[in-house]
Design an enzyme around this catalytic site. Sequence first.
Site, PDB file in Angstrom:
ATOM      1  N   ASP A   5      -9.236  -2.129   2.196  1.00  0.00           N
ATOM      2  CA  ASP A   5      -8.961  -1.531   3.505  1.00  0.00           C
ATOM      3  C   ASP A   5      -9.964  -1.995   4.558  1.00  0.00           C
ATOM      4  O   ASP A   5      -9.783  -1.741   5.755  1.00  0.00           O
ATOM      5  CB  ASP A   5      -8.986  -0.003   3.403  1.00  0.00           C
ATOM      6  CG  ASP A   5      -7.926   0.519   2.446  1.00  0.00           C
ATOM      7  OD1 ASP A   5      -6.860  -0.112   2.359  1.00  0.00           O
ATOM      8  OD2 ASP A   5      -8.172   1.541   1.772  1.00  0.00           O
ATOM      9  N   ASP A  60       0.825  -1.209   0.000  1.00  0.00           N
ATOM     10  CA  ASP A  60       0.000   0.000   0.000  1.00  0.00           C
ATOM     11  C   ASP A  60       0.862   1.264   0.000  1.00  0.00           C
ATOM     12  O   ASP A  60       0.590   2.226  -0.728  1.00  0.00           O
ATOM     13  CB  ASP A  60      -0.916  -0.017   1.232  1.00  0.00           C
ATOM     14  CG  ASP A  60      -2.298   0.540   0.933  1.00  0.00           C
ATOM     15  OD1 ASP A  60      -2.665   0.601  -0.256  1.00  0.00           O
ATOM     16  OD2 ASP A  60      -3.018   0.908   1.871  1.00  0.00           O
TER      17      ASP A  60
END
Length: 344
Positions: free
Chosen positions: A239, A198
């Site tokens: 997420d 990420d």
Amino acid sequence: MKNCERFANLALAGLTLAPLVVRVNPNLNVILTACITVYVGCFRSVKDTPPTETMSKEHAMRFPLVGSAMLLSLFLLFKFLSKDLVNAVLTAYFFVLGIVALSATLLPAIRRFLPNPWNDNLIVWRFPYFKSLEVEFTKSQVVAGIPGTFFCAWYAWKKHWLANNILGLSFCIQGIEMLSLGSFKTGAILLAGLFFYDIFWVFFTPVMVSVAKSFDAPIKLLFPTGDALRPYSMLGLGDIVIPGIFVALALRFDVSRRRQPQYFTSAFIGYAVGVILTIVVMNWFQAAQPALLYIVPAVIGFLASHCIWNGDIKPLLAFDESKTEEATTDESKTSEEVNKAHDE
């Protein structure tokens, strides 16, 4: 279903529909929606039988590499092919996935209002020209497929944010419910890998943000802001799902020890803190943030601290759902053998 779980389901439904009638602060909406979705998915993941498939350490290590390859492929597709063509293909793909996910999400609630034969009796349908291929389903699954088809058709036609969110939430809940990390060691490997994944793709390249803006499919939740220049705040489904399956593992660990969900509570609070930190930093710098940068340390940190405090690190690291599955299978085989011997 316990009262708290029922309340969480109702709260998630109300929060999803609320922006249609009142203005909801998008930051608050992101935090509450993410947390309630994880809560709902975690409790749905608790089953009477252990999961049939669990993620291995090798799969966890490869996951960030596979994810990077897919992300880069999508970036190149949008760069060199027509955006409308790519999104048309993806819409068709997610149309089918959406029906399956939303139907499975609604099925437990729908089953309660249907007669038992509709829930229990299987219908076998064979493909006309491929007799070896068959599909098994119940009438209740057909009923659950009706709203699934409606919302998928609505999304394909209008691309409305509400249809997008309903499908996205279904993907999240099903992902948390169905995916099993197997052990906390595997979970730590996966979260650590995606932590760096990420950070790299958000901070060091334009790929992640570019794909998120171009990808017209329910892979992100949209929260209306009321701002013409920036009409929606976004939160990627990853997420929610990736930390969610780790938090769900903590809940199943508590259940396996027949204790109150203490470690689930720690991991869940860690997730909430991570999401809040993401929103705070995003607003402070007015720039997209890699949510896992804040969520992963918070979830692992809160859970690890609680385990160290209670002296439960050893049983936590020893917990393995794949071994639980093997033990359950052995017990069932032994039980069958005993019954046969008794009959003889």
